[in-house]
Design an enzyme around this catalytic site. Structure first.
Site, PDB file in Angstrom:
ATOM      1  N   ASP A 157      17.354-138.575  20.578  1.00 22.59           N
ATOM      2  CA  ASP A 157      17.350-139.950  21.078  1.00 22.59           C
ATOM      3  C   ASP A 157      16.190-140.196  22.026  1.00 22.59           C
ATOM      4  O   ASP A 157      15.900-139.367  22.889  1.00 22.59           O
ATOM      5  CB  ASP A 157      18.655-140.221  21.856  1.00 22.59           C
ATOM      6  CG  ASP A 157      19.667-140.976  21.032  1.00 22.59           C
ATOM      7  OD1 ASP A 157      19.274-141.666  20.077  1.00 22.59           O
ATOM      8  OD2 ASP A 157      20.877-140.865  21.350  1.00 22.59           O
TER       9      ASP A 157
ATOM     10  N   LYS B  38      15.273-141.189  17.446  1.00 19.74           N
ATOM     11  CA  LYS B  38      16.154-142.342  17.174  1.00 19.74           C
ATOM     12  C   LYS B  38      15.959-143.376  18.291  1.00 19.74           C
ATOM     13  O   LYS B  38      15.901-143.008  19.468  1.00 19.74           O
ATOM     14  CB  LYS B  38      17.620-141.915  17.093  1.00 19.74           C
ATOM     15  CG  LYS B  38      18.576-143.094  16.936  1.00 19.74           C
ATOM     16  CD  LYS B  38      19.961-142.674  16.481  1.00 19.74           C
ATOM     17  CE  LYS B  38      20.857-142.109  17.564  1.00 19.74           C
ATOM     18  NZ  LYS B  38      21.157-143.064  18.660  1.00 19.74           N
TER      19      LYS B  38
ATOM     20  N   GLU C 227      17.257-147.353  19.645  1.00 16.42           N
ATOM     21  CA  GLU C 227      18.255-148.425  19.533  1.00 16.42           C
ATOM     22  C   GLU C 227      17.567-149.785  19.460  1.00 16.42           C
ATOM     23  O   GLU C 227      16.653-150.054  20.244  1.00 16.42           O
ATOM     24  CB  GLU C 227      19.199-148.393  20.744  1.00 16.42           C
ATOM     25  CG  GLU C 227      20.059-147.145  20.784  1.00 16.42           C
ATOM     26  CD  GLU C 227      21.060-147.140  21.937  1.00 16.42           C
ATOM     27  OE1 GLU C 227      21.223-148.176  22.606  1.00 16.42           O
ATOM     28  OE2 GLU C 227      21.673-146.079  22.152  1.00 16.42           O
TER      29      GLU C 227
ATOM     30  N   ASP D 298      21.746-139.358  23.436  1.00 18.24           N
ATOM     31  CA  ASP D 298      21.812-139.595  24.880  1.00 18.24           C
ATOM     32  C   ASP D 298      23.267-139.732  25.331  1.00 18.24           C
ATOM     33  O   ASP D 298      23.548-139.860  26.529  1.00 18.24           O
ATOM     34  CB  ASP D 298      20.949-140.801  25.303  1.00 18.24           C
ATOM     35  CG  ASP D 298      21.337-142.092  24.602  1.00 18.24           C
ATOM     36  OD1 ASP D 298      22.272-142.071  23.777  1.00 18.24           O
ATOM     37  OD2 ASP D 298      20.700-143.133  24.895  1.00 18.24           O
ATOM     38  N   SER D 299      24.209-139.643  24.371  1.00 20.24           N
ATOM     39  CA  SER D 299      25.630-139.521  24.719  1.00 20.24           C
ATOM     40  C   SER D 299      25.867-138.285  25.572  1.00 20.24           C
ATOM     41  O   SER D 299      26.920-138.138  26.180  1.00 20.24           O
ATOM     42  CB  SER D 299      26.490-139.457  23.455  1.00 20.24           C
ATOM     43  OG  SER D 299      26.034-138.425  22.606  1.00 20.24           O
TER      44      SER D 299
ATOM     45  N   GLU E 175      26.683-148.365  14.515  1.00 18.85           N
ATOM     46  CA  GLU E 175      27.801-147.952  15.387  1.00 18.85           C
ATOM     47  C   GLU E 175      28.773-149.093  15.632  1.00 18.85           C
ATOM     48  O   GLU E 175      28.368-150.217  15.978  1.00 18.85           O
ATOM     49  CB  GLU E 175      27.227-147.466  16.737  1.00 18.85           C
ATOM     50  CG  GLU E 175      28.318-147.068  17.731  1.00 18.85           C
ATOM     51  CD  GLU E 175      27.808-146.316  18.956  1.00 18.85           C
ATOM     52  OE1 GLU E 175      26.590-146.057  19.047  1.00 18.85           O
ATOM     53  OE2 GLU E 175      28.642-145.984  19.811  1.00 18.85           O
TER      54      GLU E 175
END
Ligand code: KIV
Length: 290
Positions: free
Chosen positions: A87, A117, A119, A48-49, A186
């Site tokens: 993501d 993925k 978070e 999602d970057s 991260e």
């Protein structure tokens, strides 16, 4: 010879056991994914970057399911033998489990990813377990979790004190226990990441997490210097300066258009003589300068 298959999650675990480092890069579109695969990367992350690097949001929060599905489809259309992680965007796995699984389904069935993925640490253990039980591999993501940036209070190194480092380790273990096939870590100290990598049997992929993780991931645009303006990040190694190359190539194109040196003879299609005769009585349509 048959094309090599993507690594599977069991082979990734074997790589860790054998001490073989895993390489991962983000990609968001067909050419970037294709080039990454041709270069031999093990895993591609449709991160999602993309909200930061593609559309210049100041966080990843505005990225939607539709964005991720669209970009994942572009990436999977370009790749055959690379494992693709996509993501789950902000708040798409915090509602009911039905809603979460519906979102996972879209990423797998419409984006054609191999895994998702998420978070978070121990607090998303049950969600991870339910997704894994549905047959979908899950990569965890702890440390600096950009979707919680306002909770964290900025892009800060995590796990600096003993309490923080212990919490990271507990979170990593909880994710492994919930069935995560790997954990991305991260912006944490090398020491904290090292302790996690030693403790877990699944691969730990680091970004800004030191040298001893089982694998590394970087954002495509950071690695290639493909952005403007450039944002310096200490943990990034820039392997190219594409931004400068692109800018000067486009400036050269603009110059050549303005001075009429592009297109040149080699880029031009000509009419046949009989067409010329009929249309212009044998003359040229327009005098070409140069
Ligand atoms: O979205 C992303 O690109 C990430 C990076 C930290 C690898 O999660």
């Amino acid at each position: 010879m048959a094309a090599p298959k993507p690594l599977n999650i069991h082979e990734m675990k074997e790589m860790k056991a054998k001490g073989l480092p895993i390489s991962m890069i983000t990609a968001y579109d067909y050419p970037s994914a294709r080039l990454a695969e041709e270069a031999g990367v093990d895993l591609i992350l449709v991160g999602d970057s993309l909200g930061n690097v593609i559309i210049n949001y100041d966080s990843t929060l505005p990225v939607t399911m539709d964005d991720i599905v669209y970009h994942t489809r572009a990436v999977t259309r370009a790749t055959e033998h690379t494992f693709i992680v996509a993501d789950m965007p902000f708040m798409t796995y915090h509602g009911s489990i039905d809603e979460t699984l519906k979102n996972v389904r879209r990423i797998m069935q419409e984006g054609f990813a191999h895994s998702v993925k998420l978070e978070g640490g121990a607090e998303i253990g049950d969600t991870v377990r339910r997704i894994v039980e549905a047959g979908v591999p899950v990569m965890g993501h702890i440390g600096l979790t950009p979707q919680s940036i306002h909770q964290i209070g900025g892009y800060k190194i995590q796990g600096k004190d003993s309490q923080g480092a212990k919490r990271l380790l507990d979170d990593a273990k909880a994710l492994e226990q919930a069935g995560a096939f790997a954990v991305l870590v991260e912006m944490v100290t090398e020491e904290a990441a090292d302790a996690i990598a030693r403790e877990l049997s699944v691969p730990v992929i680091g970004i800004g997490a030191g040298r001893t993780c089982d694998g590394q991931v970087l954002v495509y645009h950071d690695l290639l210097g493909y952005s403007s303006p450039k944002k310096e990040k200490r943990f990034v190694k820039e392997y190219a300066d594409l931004g400068t190359q692109i800018r000067s190539s486009i400036a050269q194109y603009v110059k050549e258009v303005r001075e009429r040196s592009f297109p040149g003879e080699e880029h031009v299609f000509h009419a046949k003589d009989d067409v010329l005769e009929q249309l212009y009585g044998g003359g040229k349509a327009k005098t070409v300068v140069g």
